[in-house]
Design a protein around this motif. Structure first.
Motif, PDB file in Angstrom:
ATOM      1  N   SER A  49      44.379  27.544  25.951  1.00  0.00           N
ATOM      2  CA  SER A  49      44.269  26.230  25.313  1.00  0.00           C
ATOM      3  C   SER A  49      43.010  26.090  24.447  1.00  0.00           C
ATOM      4  O   SER A  49      42.853  25.089  23.758  1.00  0.00           O
ATOM      5  CB  SER A  49      44.284  25.123  26.367  1.00  0.00           C
ATOM      6  N   CYS A  50      42.137  27.099  24.453  1.00  0.00           N
ATOM      7  CA  CYS A  50      40.909  27.014  23.640  1.00  0.00           C
ATOM      8  C   CYS A  50      41.208  27.117  22.144  1.00  0.00           C
ATOM      9  O   CYS A  50      40.390  26.739  21.313  1.00  0.00           O
ATOM     10  CB  CYS A  50      39.897  28.080  24.060  1.00  0.00           C
ATOM     11  N   GLY A  51      42.369  27.635  21.791  1.00  0.00           N
ATOM     12  CA  GLY A  51      42.761  27.698  20.387  1.00  0.00           C
ATOM     13  C   GLY A  51      42.395  28.999  19.690  1.00  0.00           C
ATOM     14  O   GLY A  51      42.634  29.156  18.498  1.00  0.00           O
ATOM     15  N   TYR A  52      41.783  29.935  20.387  1.00  0.00           N
ATOM     16  CA  TYR A  52      41.407  31.224  19.801  1.00  0.00           C
ATOM     17  C   TYR A  52      42.209  32.336  20.454  1.00  0.00           C
ATOM     18  O   TYR A  52      42.609  32.239  21.611  1.00  0.00           O
ATOM     19  CB  TYR A  52      39.915  31.511  20.017  1.00  0.00           C
ATOM     20  N   LYS A  53      42.415  33.417  19.695  1.00  0.00           N
ATOM     21  CA  LYS A  53      43.094  34.572  20.263  1.00  0.00           C
ATOM     22  C   LYS A  53      42.191  35.212  21.313  1.00  0.00           C
ATOM     23  O   LYS A  53      40.964  35.129  21.232  1.00  0.00           O
ATOM     24  CB  LYS A  53      43.404  35.600  19.180  1.00  0.00           C
ATOM     25  N   MET A  54      42.804  35.862  22.278  1.00  0.00           N
ATOM     26  CA  MET A  54      42.037  36.510  23.336  1.00  0.00           C
ATOM     27  C   MET A  54      41.092  37.563  22.757  1.00  0.00           C
ATOM     28  O   MET A  54      39.943  37.679  23.183  1.00  0.00           O
ATOM     29  CB  MET A  54      42.952  37.168  24.373  1.00  0.00           C
ATOM     30  N   SER A  55      41.540  38.293  21.762  1.00  0.00           N
ATOM     31  CA  SER A  55      40.696  39.337  21.174  1.00  0.00           C
ATOM     32  C   SER A  55      39.443  38.754  20.527  1.00  0.00           C
ATOM     33  O   SER A  55      38.365  39.348  20.589  1.00  0.00           O
ATOM     34  CB  SER A  55      41.485  40.162  20.156  1.00  0.00           C
ATOM     35  N   THR A  56      39.560  37.577  19.932  1.00  0.00           N
ATOM     36  CA  THR A  56      38.407  36.919  19.314  1.00  0.00           C
ATOM     37  C   THR A  56      37.389  36.518  20.376  1.00  0.00           C
ATOM     38  O   THR A  56      36.191  36.758  20.221  1.00  0.00           O
ATOM     39  CB  THR A  56      38.859  35.670  18.526  1.00  0.00           C
ATOM     40  N   VAL A  57      37.866  35.934  21.451  1.00  0.00           N
ATOM     41  CA  VAL A  57      36.988  35.512  22.550  1.00  0.00           C
ATOM     42  C   VAL A  57      36.326  36.733  23.183  1.00  0.00           C
ATOM     43  O   VAL A  57      35.121  36.735  23.449  1.00  0.00           O
ATOM     44  CB  VAL A  57      37.781  34.697  23.590  1.00  0.00           C
ATOM     45  N   CYS A  58      37.097  37.789  23.388  1.00  0.00           N
ATOM     46  CA  CYS A  58      36.559  39.007  23.994  1.00  0.00           C
ATOM     47  C   CYS A  58      35.525  39.667  23.085  1.00  0.00           C
ATOM     48  O   CYS A  58      34.458  40.095  23.550  1.00  0.00           O
ATOM     49  CB  CYS A  58      37.681  39.990  24.309  1.00  0.00           C
ATOM     50  N   TYR A  59      35.822  39.755  21.794  1.00  0.00           N
ATOM     51  CA  TYR A  59      34.894  40.365  20.846  1.00  0.00           C
ATOM     52  C   TYR A  59      33.555  39.630  20.884  1.00  0.00           C
ATOM     53  O   TYR A  59      32.497  40.249  20.961  1.00  0.00           O
ATOM     54  CB  TYR A  59      35.480  40.343  19.426  1.00  0.00           C
ATOM     55  N   LYS A  60      33.605  38.311  20.838  1.00  0.00           N
ATOM     56  CA  LYS A  60      32.390  37.505  20.839  1.00  0.00           C
ATOM     57  C   LYS A  60      31.591  37.712  22.130  1.00  0.00           C
ATOM     58  O   LYS A  60      30.368  37.845  22.104  1.00  0.00           O
ATOM     59  CB  LYS A  60      32.736  36.018  20.654  1.00  0.00           C
ATOM     60  N   ALA A  61      32.278  37.751  23.269  1.00  0.00           N
ATOM     61  CA  ALA A  61      31.601  37.961  24.555  1.00  0.00           C
ATOM     62  C   ALA A  61      30.943  39.337  24.618  1.00  0.00           C
ATOM     63  O   ALA A  61      29.800  39.472  25.065  1.00  0.00           O
ATOM     64  CB  ALA A  61      32.596  37.785  25.697  1.00  0.00           C
ATOM     65  N   ILE A  62      31.660  40.350  24.167  1.00  0.00           N
ATOM     66  CA  ILE A  62      31.128  41.713  24.167  1.00  0.00           C
ATOM     67  C   ILE A  62      29.909  41.795  23.256  1.00  0.00           C
ATOM     68  O   ILE A  62      28.851  42.322  23.625  1.00  0.00           O
ATOM     69  CB  ILE A  62      32.205  42.726  23.721  1.00  0.00           C
ATOM     70  N   TYR A  63      30.050  41.253  22.050  1.00  0.00           N
ATOM     71  CA  TYR A  63      28.957  41.271  21.079  1.00  0.00           C
ATOM     72  C   TYR A  63      27.717  40.570  21.634  1.00  0.00           C
ATOM     73  O   TYR A  63      26.611  41.093  21.563  1.00  0.00           O
ATOM     74  CB  TYR A  63      29.413  40.605  19.775  1.00  0.00           C
ATOM     75  N   THR A  64      27.917  39.393  22.210  1.00  0.00           N
ATOM     76  CA  THR A  64      26.800  38.610  22.743  1.00  0.00           C
ATOM     77  C   THR A  64      26.068  39.373  23.843  1.00  0.00           C
ATOM     78  O   THR A  64      24.831  39.425  23.849  1.00  0.00           O
ATOM     79  CB  THR A  64      27.313  37.256  23.280  1.00  0.00           C
ATOM     80  N   ASP A  65      26.797  39.981  24.761  1.00  0.00           N
ATOM     81  CA  ASP A  65      26.165  40.702  25.868  1.00  0.00           C
ATOM     82  C   ASP A  65      25.436  41.965  25.382  1.00  0.00           C
ATOM     83  O   ASP A  65      24.329  42.263  25.838  1.00  0.00           O
ATOM     84  CB  ASP A  65      27.189  41.065  26.939  1.00  0.00           C
ATOM     85  N   ILE A  66      26.041  42.697  24.463  1.00  0.00           N
ATOM     86  CA  ILE A  66      25.405  43.921  23.967  1.00  0.00           C
ATOM     87  C   ILE A  66      24.158  43.588  23.156  1.00  0.00           C
ATOM     88  O   ILE A  66      23.103  44.212  23.337  1.00  0.00           O
ATOM     89  CB  ILE A  66      26.401  44.772  23.147  1.00  0.00           C
ATOM     90  N   VAL A  67      24.241  42.619  22.282  1.00  0.00           N
ATOM     91  CA  VAL A  67      23.073  42.230  21.489  1.00  0.00           C
ATOM     92  C   VAL A  67      21.965  41.683  22.405  1.00  0.00           C
ATOM     93  O   VAL A  67      20.788  41.976  22.208  1.00  0.00           O
ATOM     94  CB  VAL A  67      23.450  41.215  20.386  1.00  0.00           C
ATOM     95  N   GLY A  68      22.344  40.931  23.423  1.00  0.00           N
ATOM     96  CA  GLY A  68      21.369  40.442  24.393  1.00  0.00           C
ATOM     97  C   GLY A  68      20.648  41.589  25.085  1.00  0.00           C
ATOM     98  O   GLY A  68      19.428  41.562  25.256  1.00  0.00           O
ATOM     99  N   TYR A  69      21.395  42.612  25.461  1.00  0.00           N
ATOM    100  CA  TYR A  69      20.795  43.794  26.087  1.00  0.00           C
ATOM    101  C   TYR A  69      19.838  44.499  25.117  1.00  0.00           C
ATOM    102  O   TYR A  69      18.733  44.886  25.500  1.00  0.00           O
ATOM    103  CB  TYR A  69      21.890  44.760  26.544  1.00  0.00           C
ATOM    104  N   LEU A  70      20.263  44.651  23.865  1.00  0.00           N
ATOM    105  CA  LEU A  70      19.410  45.310  22.879  1.00  0.00           C
ATOM    106  C   LEU A  70      18.130  44.516  22.633  1.00  0.00           C
ATOM    107  O   LEU A  70      17.049  45.092  22.474  1.00  0.00           O
ATOM    108  CB  LEU A  70      20.171  45.517  21.565  1.00  0.00           C
ATOM    109  N   ARG A  71      18.240  43.194  22.603  1.00  0.00           N
ATOM    110  CA  ARG A  71      17.049  42.358  22.415  1.00  0.00           C
ATOM    111  C   ARG A  71      16.089  42.502  23.583  1.00  0.00           C
ATOM    112  O   ARG A  71      14.877  42.573  23.391  1.00  0.00           O
ATOM    113  CB  ARG A  71      17.449  40.904  22.223  1.00  0.00           C
ATOM    114  N   LYS A  72      16.631  42.557  24.791  1.00  0.00           N
ATOM    115  CA  LYS A  72      15.769  42.731  25.964  1.00  0.00           C
ATOM    116  C   LYS A  72      15.085  44.089  25.930  1.00  0.00           C
ATOM    117  O   LYS A  72      13.900  44.201  26.242  1.00  0.00           O
ATOM    118  CB  LYS A  72      16.573  42.586  27.247  1.00  0.00           C
ATOM    119  N   SER A  73      15.816  45.118  25.547  1.00  0.00           N
ATOM    120  CA  SER A  73      15.206  46.451  25.492  1.00  0.00           C
ATOM    121  C   SER A  73      14.182  46.527  24.360  1.00  0.00           C
ATOM    122  O   SER A  73      13.167  47.202  24.479  1.00  0.00           O
ATOM    123  CB  SER A  73      16.271  47.536  25.329  1.00  0.00           C
ATOM    124  N   ARG A  74      14.425  45.793  23.276  1.00  0.00           N
ATOM    125  CA  ARG A  74      13.471  45.763  22.170  1.00  0.00           C
ATOM    126  C   ARG A  74      12.215  44.994  22.561  1.00  0.00           C
ATOM    127  O   ARG A  74      11.111  45.353  22.159  1.00  0.00           O
ATOM    128  CB  ARG A  74      14.113  45.147  20.936  1.00  0.00           C
TER     129      ARG A  74
END
Length: 162
Positions: A49-74
């Protein structure tokens, strides 16, 4: 659920491959693991019911977590930054490798190169860059995106994991 995760696992690799710079000190397998966990969490909490495709939601979640990890390591690497002087040579070599830096220098003007480093490594905002370089925010954004596109076009990455 396991089948759905396996079927969408390629999103993890897509996110990792879409990232412009991954420091040499970061293990690609760590990023894959973080991405797979993010994929699992996103699929578990997905609501149609969020109105977005599952792949879009998953891509955003994956991107956010990976970038967050890279920022912490940086952030851990920032101890090597010389205040007022920019970045130390050791940090730059670890992050990009001296050959990559020279390749980037060849492709970009001096101002664009410095602006690109200030944005990607120095975490300056477009507003801060505009003030520093005497440009408008839109001009900085345009030059940054143009530099990114130029680098993507001219620098090829070897994928040793395939």
């Amino acid at each position: 659920m396991d089948t759905a995760i396996k079927n969408n696992e390629r999103l993890v690799f897509q996110v990792i491959n879409d990232l412009l710079f991954i420091p040499q000190s970061v293990d690609r397998e760590d990023l894959e693991q973080i991405g797979k966990i993010a994929l699992w969490k996103a699929m578990e909490s997905y609501d149609e019911s969020c109105g977005y495709k599952m792949s879009t939601v998953c891509y955003k979640a994956i991107y956010t977590d990976i970038v967050g990890y890279l920022r912490k390591s940086r952030a851990k690497k920032r101890q090597e930054v010389i205040v007022g002087e920019g970045l130390t040579d050791d940090f730059m070599e670890d992050l990009f490798g001296s050959m990559l830096i020279e390749e980037i220098r060849k492709l970009l003007t001096d101002d664009d190169f410095n602006m690109f480093l200030d944005k990607t490594i120095g975490d300056l905002t477009f507003d801060q860059l505009a003030t520093k370089y005497g440009l408008t925010k839109m001009q900085v954004r345009y030059r940054f995106n143009k530099a990114k596109a130029l680098l993507r076009k001219n620098i090829t990455w070897e994928d040793n994991n395939t």
